[in-house]
Design a protein around this motif. Sequence first.
Motif: not given
Length: 81
Positions: A12-13, A16, A44, A62-63, A66, A70
């Motif tokens: 998912t990361t 982007f 996020n 991950a965040n 991310t 974003t």
Amino acid sequence: MEAIGGIAGVLTTSAFVPQVVRTWRTRSARDFSLGLLWLLVLGNCLWLTYGALTGSAALVAANVVTVPLTLYLLGMKLRQG
């Protein structure tokens, strides 16, 4: 279970990255919805907080990647429209 979270986070990361590269090259975020970007950044950030509070290394890792991606897209949308 943490390995599944890690794989999901990488997928998912990394989703982007192509959009950030395209936005960087074109200097345009015109096609993005401002609402979408605000919700992504907020979501996020909350996932990052949740991961930190629960001790989930996969969510945090991950965040941590991310959120800046974003935020960059949001910043471009606010500056370039």
